[in-house]
Design a protein around this motif. Structure first.
Motif: not given
Length: 340
Positions: A163, A165, A182-184
């Protein structure tokens, strides 16, 4: 020290951890070019071949005598999660599995009731150096699963979620999600008998990469979890107002957001967290059980059965130099990364 950092431990290799983890270590070596047998083309003088752990040396043979690595050895009662960040590992085990993985791949092995395995580090580059970086994480098994059948699977680097960011200044951070989510992004499925297989155990294994000056926040987890952050590559970073230099391991408060601001160089961190296994732990050498009686039984069982024996013609086998990355499981099934 701020109120989200419980303790800081200087380390470059052995990472202090808490339950559900038993042990974590980072092996980093600047191996020279290899020959046609994947052995180093030269040996550093006065090294103890076959038992070489000299941290002052630029590279180590460990228990390997010709090829660096760890010839066949037994385990019982826990799992190994091995992250081959740089270089390659040749795997063989007592149930007949074999393979080569590296350059970001992860191997997840449930040793359960007992398995032997071998981890050799073939120096496949003959005209250049063979940089090598590996994390091995020992994840405990609960009592109900300590005597399950051994199980092994590969997570190819191409399949592991990453992921990306951007902070408010456009600086990039990346999270490689090996366990947890983590997140989606959700990690690949862990082994079925693993403590990590039950979502409520919140087992998290991430590699975090921070660009210079990047800001990143580790989300809060439960107040009962244990959380370790190992800073192993970079110059310095800040957690709240505390400046942290590399080669430090931090025991962090779990139920608070952890706000990190990186310094002027690329940084890499390993995050380990999860709910503790609230059971007694007895460990000795390669075995992790609940009682000393069970440890003695593990030694007796290994002496009598060799955990099924060793089906290979040597205790430190390596695959052909040109074999590429692959996994062959005990039932004959073959697995390759997508690039193959």
């Amino acid at each position: 020290m701020n109120n989200i950092i419980k303790s800081i431990t200087p380390t470059s290799t052995r990472i202090p951890v808490k339950s559900p983890f038993i042990l974590a270590s980072r092996l980093y070596n600047n191996y020279p070019a290899g020959n046609e047998k994947m052995e180093p083309t030269y040996y550093i003088e006065n090294r103890e071949i076959g038992n070489d752990f000299n941290l002052e040396s630029p590279w180590r043979m460990y228990h390997g005598k010709k090829v660096p690595g760890f010839p066949s050895h037994p385990h019982r009662g826990f799992e190994t999660v091995t992250i081959a960040a740089k270089g390659f590992v040749d795997h063989t085990d007592s149930v007949g599995s074999t393979g080569r993985y590296g350059n970001g791949d992860v191997q997840w092995l449930t040793t359960g009731k007992g398995a032997q395995h071998c981890e050799m580090f073939p120096l496949v580059n003959q005209d250049e150096e063979n940089p090598f970086e590996l994390f091995q994480i020992w994840l405990n098994l609960p009592k109900k699963n300590k005597m399950v059948d051994p199980y092994y699977q590969m997570f190819w680097n191409e399949d592991i979620p990453i992921v990306e960011n951007k902070d408010s200044n456009g600086n990039i951070s990346k999270v490689k999600v090996i366990a947890g989510d983590y997140k989606n992004a959700k990690a690949l499925n862990p082994n079925p008998d693993s403590w990590a297989a039950e979502k409520e155990n919140n087992v998290t294994i991430w590699i975090i990469e921070l660009d210079p000056h990047a800001e990143f926040t580790i989300p809060a987890t439960t107040e009962t979890a244990n959380r370790t952050l190992f800073y192993y590559e970079g110059d310095s970073l800040k957690i709240e107002e505390d400046e942290i230099s590399k080669n430090n391991s931090l025991d962090l408060v779990p139920d608070r957001e952890i706000k990190i601001k990186n310094g002027s160089k690329l940084s890499n961190l390993l995050l380990l967290e999860g709910e503790p296994i609230n059971e007694p732990v007895a460990s000795y050498g390669p075995f992790v059980m609940n009682t000393q009686k069970e440890i003695m039984q593990a030694f007796n069982d290994y002496q009598q059965t060799q955990f099924g024996g060793w089906p290979w013609d040597r205790n430190d086998p390596v695959n052909p130099i040109d074999s590429g990355r692959f996994a062959k499981y005990s039932d004959g099934t073959l697995s390759y990364p997508k690039e193959n």
